[in-house]
Design a protein around this motif. Structure first.
Motif, mmCIF file in Angstrom:
data_model
loop_
_atom_site.group_PDB
_atom_site.id
_atom_site.type_symbol
_atom_site.label_atom_id
_atom_site.label_comp_id
_atom_site.label_asym_id
_atom_site.label_seq_id
_atom_site.Cartn_x
_atom_site.Cartn_y
_atom_site.Cartn_z
ATOM 1 N N UNK A 95 11.523 31.103 66.785
ATOM 2 C CA UNK A 95 11.924 30.268 67.917
ATOM 3 C C UNK A 95 13.423 30.010 67.861
ATOM 4 N N UNK A 96 14.057 29.931 69.013
ATOM 5 C CA UNK A 96 15.490 29.672 69.099
ATOM 6 C C UNK A 96 15.869 28.430 68.293
ATOM 7 N N UNK A 97 15.132 27.356 68.496
ATOM 8 C CA UNK A 97 15.429 26.096 67.811
ATOM 9 C C UNK A 97 15.298 26.233 66.297
ATOM 10 N N UNK A 98 14.331 27.020 65.855
ATOM 11 C CA UNK A 98 14.122 27.218 64.419
ATOM 12 C C UNK A 98 15.278 28.017 63.817
ATOM 13 N N UNK A 99 15.711 29.054 64.482
ATOM 14 C CA UNK A 99 16.828 29.850 63.965
ATOM 15 C C UNK A 99 18.122 29.029 63.915
ATOM 16 N N UNK A 100 18.379 28.225 64.935
ATOM 17 C CA UNK A 100 19.575 27.373 64.936
ATOM 18 C C UNK A 100 19.471 26.331 63.828
ATOM 19 N N UNK A 101 18.288 25.766 63.627
ATOM 20 C CA UNK A 101 18.094 24.794 62.549
ATOM 21 C C UNK A 101 18.317 25.440 61.183
ATOM 22 N N UNK A 102 17.843 26.679 61.019
ATOM 23 C CA UNK A 102 18.065 27.393 59.755
ATOM 24 C C UNK A 102 19.554 27.633 59.536
ATOM 25 N N UNK A 103 20.248 28.035 60.577
ATOM 26 C CA UNK A 103 21.692 28.252 60.470
ATOM 27 C C UNK A 103 22.383 26.963 60.039
ATOM 28 N N UNK A 104 22.054 25.873 60.674
ATOM 29 C CA UNK A 104 22.666 24.590 60.348
ATOM 30 C C UNK A 104 22.301 24.128 58.943
ATOM 31 N N UNK A 105 21.120 24.464 58.480
ATOM 32 C CA UNK A 105 20.668 24.053 57.151
ATOM 33 C C UNK A 105 21.518 24.689 56.046
ATOM 34 N N UNK A 106 22.076 25.861 56.300
ATOM 35 C CA UNK A 106 22.875 26.522 55.267
ATOM 36 C C UNK A 106 24.159 25.768 54.936
ATOM 37 N N UNK A 107 24.641 24.937 55.831
ATOM 38 C CA UNK A 107 25.782 24.067 55.513
ATOM 39 C C UNK A 107 25.359 23.066 54.442
ATOM 40 N N UNK A 108 24.191 22.477 54.625
ATOM 41 C CA UNK A 108 23.662 21.511 53.654
ATOM 42 C C UNK A 108 23.308 22.193 52.341
ATOM 43 N N UNK A 109 22.753 23.386 52.432
ATOM 44 C CA UNK A 109 22.386 24.128 51.223
ATOM 45 C C UNK A 109 23.618 24.363 50.368
ATOM 46 N N UNK A 110 24.708 24.790 50.987
ATOM 47 C CA UNK A 110 25.920 25.036 50.210
ATOM 48 C C UNK A 110 26.373 23.765 49.498
ATOM 49 N N UNK A 111 26.431 22.681 50.215
ATOM 50 C CA UNK A 111 26.903 21.423 49.622
ATOM 51 C C UNK A 111 25.986 20.941 48.504
ATOM 52 N N UNK A 112 24.693 21.114 48.678
ATOM 53 C CA UNK A 112 23.752 20.578 47.689
ATOM 54 C C UNK A 112 23.546 21.496 46.482
ATOM 55 N N UNK A 113 23.923 22.764 46.599
ATOM 56 C CA UNK A 113 23.669 23.730 45.514
ATOM 57 C C UNK A 113 24.938 24.268 44.858
ATOM 58 N N UNK A 114 26.107 23.972 45.403
ATOM 59 C CA UNK A 114 27.333 24.570 44.857
ATOM 60 C C UNK A 114 27.585 24.162 43.407
ATOM 61 N N UNK A 115 27.039 23.046 42.981
ATOM 62 C CA UNK A 115 27.215 22.623 41.595
ATOM 63 C C UNK A 115 26.513 23.569 40.605
ATOM 64 N N UNK A 116 25.581 24.365 41.112
ATOM 65 C CA UNK A 116 24.863 25.315 40.263
ATOM 66 C C UNK A 116 25.654 26.592 39.990
ATOM 67 N N UNK A 117 26.691 26.818 40.778
ATOM 68 C CA UNK A 117 27.456 28.059 40.682
ATOM 69 C C UNK A 117 28.157 28.175 39.333
ATOM 70 N N UNK A 118 28.315 29.416 38.928
ATOM 71 C CA UNK A 118 28.981 29.668 37.648
ATOM 72 C C UNK A 118 30.486 29.648 37.839
ATOM 73 N N UNK A 119 31.177 29.392 36.761
ATOM 74 C CA UNK A 119 32.637 29.407 36.791
ATOM 75 C C UNK A 119 33.168 30.810 36.929
ATOM 76 N N UNK A 120 34.413 30.912 37.225
ATOM 77 C CA UNK A 120 35.045 32.220 37.442
ATOM 78 C C UNK A 120 35.140 32.982 36.146
#
Length: 77
Positions: free
Chosen positions: A52-77
C-alpha cells in the motif's frame, strides 16, 4: 500496518534482536547512514507498486528513526 512497518516478524531473529542490528554492527556509521538512505529512496520510488502507498511511505519514514536508534551499534572506522 504498524507491525509491518515498525516490527515485521520476518526480520526478528531472536527476542530483542533483528537483522537490522546485524547490519548496523557490520558497518561504519557512514555506511549505515547510506544503507538507510538507500532504503528511504527505495520505498519512496516504489511507493504503492508493491505494498500500500501509505505502508511504503511509512517504511521510508521509519528508516530515519532506524538510523538514529541503531547508529550506536556501528563499528568504528
Amino acid at each position: 500496518m504498524i507491525d509491518q512497518v515498525k516490527n515485521p516478524k520476518h526480520y526478528q531473529i531472536i527476542d530483542g534482536f533483528e537483522s537490522i542490528d546485524i547490519i548496523a554492527c557490520s558497518m561504519t556509521e557512514e555506511q549505515f547512514k547510506g544503507f538507510c538512505l538507500g532504503n528511504i529512496l527505495k520505498y519512496r520510488i516504489r511507493a504503492g507498486n508493491k505494498d500500500l502507498l501509505e505502508q511504503d511511505i511509512a517504511k521510508a519514514n521509519e528508516y530515519k528513526s532506524i538510523f538514529e536508534s541503531k547508529k550506536h551499534l556501528c563499528r568504528g572506522v
